[in-house]
Design a protein around this motif. Structure first.
Motif, short mmCIF file in Angstrom:
data_model
loop_
_atom_site.label_atom_id
_atom_site.label_comp_id
_atom_site.label_asym_id
_atom_site.label_seq_id
_atom_site.Cartn_x
_atom_site.Cartn_y
_atom_site.Cartn_z
N GLN A 316 -15.21 -7.22 33.16
CA GLN A 316 -14.52 -6.26 32.43
C GLN A 316 -15.18 -4.94 32.05
OE1 GLN A 316 -11.72 -7.24 30.93
NE2 GLN A 316 -11.45 -5.36 29.45
N GLU A 317 -16.73 -5.09 32.02
CA GLU A 317 -17.44 -3.97 31.93
C GLU A 317 -17.35 -3.02 33.21
OE1 GLU A 317 -21.21 -5.21 31.15
OE2 GLU A 317 -20.85 -6.05 29.15
N ASP A 318 -17.52 -3.55 34.32
CA ASP A 318 -17.35 -2.94 35.83
C ASP A 318 -16.12 -2.49 36.03
OD1 ASP A 318 -19.80 -3.54 36.49
OD2 ASP A 318 -19.51 -5.29 38.10
N ALA A 319 -15.00 -3.19 35.54
CA ALA A 319 -13.58 -2.58 35.48
C ALA A 319 -13.38 -1.03 34.75
CB ALA A 319 -12.57 -3.60 35.09
N GLN A 320 -14.07 -1.19 33.54
CA GLN A 320 -14.06 -0.12 32.53
C GLN A 320 -14.84 1.01 32.97
OE1 GLN A 320 -12.34 -0.17 29.75
NE2 GLN A 320 -12.65 2.24 29.82
N LEU A 341 -19.12 -1.76 44.33
CA LEU A 341 -18.44 -2.38 45.25
C LEU A 341 -19.32 -2.73 46.56
CD1 LEU A 341 -15.15 -0.25 45.99
CD2 LEU A 341 -15.56 -2.48 44.63
N ALA A 342 -20.66 -2.33 46.54
CA ALA A 342 -21.53 -2.57 47.37
C ALA A 342 -22.51 -3.78 46.96
CB ALA A 342 -22.70 -1.48 47.84
N SER A 343 -22.49 -3.69 45.63
CA SER A 343 -23.72 -4.82 45.14
C SER A 343 -22.94 -6.28 44.40
CB SER A 343 -24.63 -4.33 44.04
OG SER A 343 -23.91 -3.76 42.93
N ARG A 344 -21.76 -6.15 43.91
CA ARG A 344 -21.42 -7.36 43.39
C ARG A 344 -20.69 -8.30 44.48
NH1 ARG A 344 -23.70 -4.84 39.69
NH2 ARG A 344 -22.67 -3.93 37.87
N SER A 345 -20.87 -9.60 44.14
CA SER A 345 -20.32 -10.64 45.01
C SER A 345 -18.81 -10.50 45.10
CB SER A 345 -20.81 -12.09 44.30
OG SER A 345 -19.95 -12.33 43.17
N PHE A 346 -18.19 -11.19 46.05
CA PHE A 346 -16.89 -11.04 46.28
C PHE A 346 -16.09 -11.78 45.35
CE2 PHE A 346 -18.27 -9.92 50.67
CZ PHE A 346 -17.57 -8.65 50.81
N PRO A 347 -16.42 -13.07 44.66
CA PRO A 347 -15.88 -13.66 43.67
C PRO A 347 -15.90 -12.67 42.36
CG PRO A 347 -17.09 -15.16 44.85
CD PRO A 347 -17.42 -13.89 45.29
N GLN A 348 -17.14 -12.16 42.06
CA GLN A 348 -17.16 -11.27 40.97
C GLN A 348 -16.32 -9.84 41.18
OE1 GLN A 348 -19.18 -11.92 38.32
NE2 GLN A 348 -18.24 -9.94 37.17
N LEU A 349 -16.11 -9.45 42.36
CA LEU A 349 -15.38 -8.43 42.57
C LEU A 349 -14.06 -8.52 42.39
CD1 LEU A 349 -16.95 -6.47 45.58
CD2 LEU A 349 -16.90 -5.59 43.24
N LYS A 350 -13.45 -9.90 42.85
CA LYS A 350 -12.03 -10.12 42.63
C LYS A 350 -11.95 -10.31 41.07
CE LYS A 350 -9.00 -14.42 43.33
NZ LYS A 350 -8.82 -14.56 41.70
N ALA A 351 -12.63 -10.76 40.39
CA ALA A 351 -12.44 -10.71 38.80
C ALA A 351 -12.41 -9.42 38.23
CB ALA A 351 -13.55 -11.59 38.03
N THR A 352 -13.21 -8.45 38.84
CA THR A 352 -13.25 -7.03 38.35
C THR A 352 -11.97 -6.37 38.72
OG1 THR A 352 -15.59 -6.98 38.84
CG2 THR A 352 -14.26 -4.76 38.70
N VAL A 353 -11.28 -6.77 39.93
CA VAL A 353 -9.93 -6.11 40.34
C VAL A 353 -8.73 -6.67 39.25
CG1 VAL A 353 -8.24 -6.18 42.25
CG2 VAL A 353 -10.46 -6.08 42.78
N GLU A 354 -8.93 -7.70 39.09
CA GLU A 354 -7.97 -8.29 37.90
C GLU A 354 -8.22 -7.70 36.73
OE1 GLU A 354 -8.92 -12.54 38.27
OE2 GLU A 354 -7.62 -12.82 39.91
N ALA A 355 -9.28 -7.31 36.22
CA ALA A 355 -9.76 -6.82 35.07
C ALA A 355 -9.15 -5.30 34.91
CB ALA A 355 -11.22 -6.71 34.64
N TYR A 356 -9.34 -4.70 36.16
CA TYR A 356 -9.10 -3.22 36.40
C TYR A 356 -7.60 -3.12 36.15
CZ TYR A 356 -8.96 1.43 38.38
OH TYR A 356 -8.71 2.74 38.45
N SER A 357 -6.81 -4.14 37.00
CA SER A 357 -5.25 -3.99 36.62
C SER A 357 -4.77 -3.81 35.19
CB SER A 357 -4.52 -4.96 37.67
OG SER A 357 -4.69 -6.09 36.86
N ARG A 358 -5.56 -4.49 34.33
CA ARG A 358 -5.11 -4.66 33.06
C ARG A 358 -5.59 -3.40 32.18
NH1 ARG A 358 -6.92 -9.98 33.77
NH2 ARG A 358 -8.81 -9.55 32.70
N ILE A 359 -6.75 -2.85 32.51
CA ILE A 359 -7.26 -1.67 31.88
C ILE A 359 -6.62 -0.27 32.11
CG2 ILE A 359 -9.23 -0.07 31.56
CD1 ILE A 359 -10.94 -2.70 32.05
N ALA A 360 -6.29 -0.24 33.65
CA ALA A 360 -5.68 1.05 34.15
C ALA A 360 -4.14 0.87 34.37
CB ALA A 360 -6.25 1.33 35.67
N ASN A 361 -3.83 -0.16 34.26
CA ASN A 361 -2.09 -0.47 34.28
C ASN A 361 -1.71 0.02 35.91
OD1 ASN A 361 0.01 -1.31 32.97
ND2 ASN A 361 0.81 0.84 32.72
#
Length: 461
Positions: A316-320, A341-361
């Motif tokens: 959630q923090e990364d998405a924000q 994008l260069a440092s987070r694990s791929f499962p972590q990035l997937k969760a960030t992508v999902e959180a981003y879609s909620r924050i940014a619409n």
């Protein structure tokens, strides 16, 4: 790291050039993930329940865990949905084990009653019964471990000496028995091919690679030589040739450096140094610049977090943070995107992508498309796509290597060879879902002769 028996790097044929920048990977319009909207076998019509209405441009990243649509909890997923890459059938096919219990999806327990979420009506998704997504269900039990599968397995009852003798007879005298060569190389693992190469030199005092080069030509020669290169050497060799001479094949740098594991990258970097006597970071700096250069240097470190546990608060923090660095401000803070994008694990990035879609619409891929351009845009998109669905990324690369006039044979060869023992089964599944045709069908229509026969033998019908 040394690979005995290989001539200097310039002893291999130069791969044909890649298409002009901008043509090698064409993505759908902003807001659309290049992933399918259907699941093999479909969902049963009895599936009730709906997701809340999807926000504009939310997209649907298909097999990569069924990304949340506008407010759907990040923790939810369809049963057995892999956390990153691959979409095997729900009936227990390649991808993960399915317990033989319950009348739910493909042997999973019966789904719970439909749940209602604040936010309103169903998301209309083409390809699902009634245009609606079935109700969310709990994720798979921890015991269900996703795996990927190559089309090439180590041959049982392997005898390196016998195979070396078969290859020697195939190349001896007038003419070449290409079929005999294909039968051997397409049905042995890379490790077994290295043993065949060593046995050939021991038995005949000759270099197998040099003999093959003298008997073969064109694309079939390039393909067979690639199969006989140790996998790490092949990646390092591909990177060297992408930066050697006039011009740079940026798509090759992106494809390799943005998709490999930490261990693979570190081995590639070491091999590049030992085999070519060059520092890959120095070559990257001399051939690229700006934010693209910094992204590739970050990738070369092989230091991505590989902890498979997802921290949803951090997501959630990364998405924000990403939103504030791009869509939420005038201008773009490129270093923020690079860091996350260069440092987070791929499962972590997937969760960030999902959180981003909620924050940014808006989905993260379309935001990258709006905020970046050129090679750095393609590099960042590749990382996001691999976090969501790695086989879909390679399926797309294969499709565009053959789409339209002409064929980008080097990309076709490289992906088929490098993924043949890793996840080519899943790549084939994704290819069929995304393009409504099989990979084998497209290869058969775009290639010919022994080259086509060997590619199809590796890919499988």
């Amino acid at each position: 790291m040394s690979y005995p028996g290989y001539p200097p790097s310039d002893g291999y044929p130069a791969f044909p050039g890649y298409p002009p920048t901008g043509q090698e990977s064409v993505y759908p319009p902003a807001g659309q993930y290049p992933y399918p909207t259907t699941v093999p076998g479909g969902f049963p019509p009895s599936g009730g329940g709906t997701f809340p209405a999807a926000p504009p441009n939310a997209g649907f990243p298909g097999a990569a865990g069924y990304s949340a649509l506008g407010g759907y909890p990040a923790s939810g997923s369809f049963p057995g949905a892999p956390q990153a890459g691959g979409m095997p059938p729900y009936s227990g096919g390649p991808g993960f084990a399915v317990p033989p219990t319950g009348p739910g999806f493909g042997g999973y327990p019966q789904q719970p009653p439909a749940q209602s979420y604040a936010g309103g009506g169903p998301a209309q998704i083409p390809g699902f019964p009634g245009g609606q997504v079935p109700s969310p269900m709990p994720g798979p039990p921890a015991a269900m471990v996703q795996y990927t599968q190559g089309t090439i397995q180590a041959a049982p009852n392997f005898d390196a000496g016998r195979d070396a003798e078969i290859l020697r007879k195939a190349m001896k005298g007038f003419g070449t028995d290409e079929q005999a060569i294909i039968n051997v190389v397409a049905n042995r693992s890379n490790d077994q091919r290295q043993k065949i190469k060593a046995a050939f030199k021991t038995m005949y005092g000759k270099d197998l690679i040099k003999d093959l080069k003298s008997e073969l030509s064109g694309n079939v020669e390039e393909l067979i030589l690639a199969l006989f290169m140790p996998s790490t050497y092949y990646d390092a060799w591909s990177l060297r040739h992408a930066m050697k001479g006039a011009g740079t094949q940026e798509s090759v740098l992106i494809e390799i450096l943005c998709t490999r594991t930490n261990q693979e990258i570190r081995e590639i970097v070491n091999c590049y140094k030992s085999e070519f006597g060059r520092d890959i970071e120095e070559d990257i700096r001399s051939d690229t610049s700006g934010h693209f250069e910094r992204l590739l240097i970050s990738m070369c470190q092989g230091n991505r977090d590989e902890n498979q546990t997802v921290d949803y608060q951090k997501a959630q923090e990364d998405a924000q943070r990403l939103y504030q660095a791009g869509e939420g401000k005038l201008g773009t803070d490129e270093s923020c995107f690079n860091m996350v994008l260069a440092s987070r694990s791929f499962p972590q990035l997937k969760a960030t992508v999902e959180a981003y879609s909620r924050i940014a619409n808006r989905d993260l891929l379309s935001s990258i498309d709006r905020e970046f351009s050129g090679n750095v845009e393609r590099g960042l998109k590749t990382i996001v796509q691999c976090a969501l669905n790695r086989p879909a990324f390679f399926a797309e690369r294969l499709y565009f290597s053959m789409k339209g006039a002409g064929t980008d044979d080097s990309t076709l060869i490289r992906i088929v060879v490098t993924r043949s023992e890793i996840d080519l089964v899943q790549i084939k599944q994704m290819f069929t879902q995304m393009y409504q045709k099989t990979l084998a069908t497209m290869i058969a229509s775009d290639t010919s002769g022994d080259y086509r026969q060997l590619l199809l033998a590796i890919v499988g019908q």
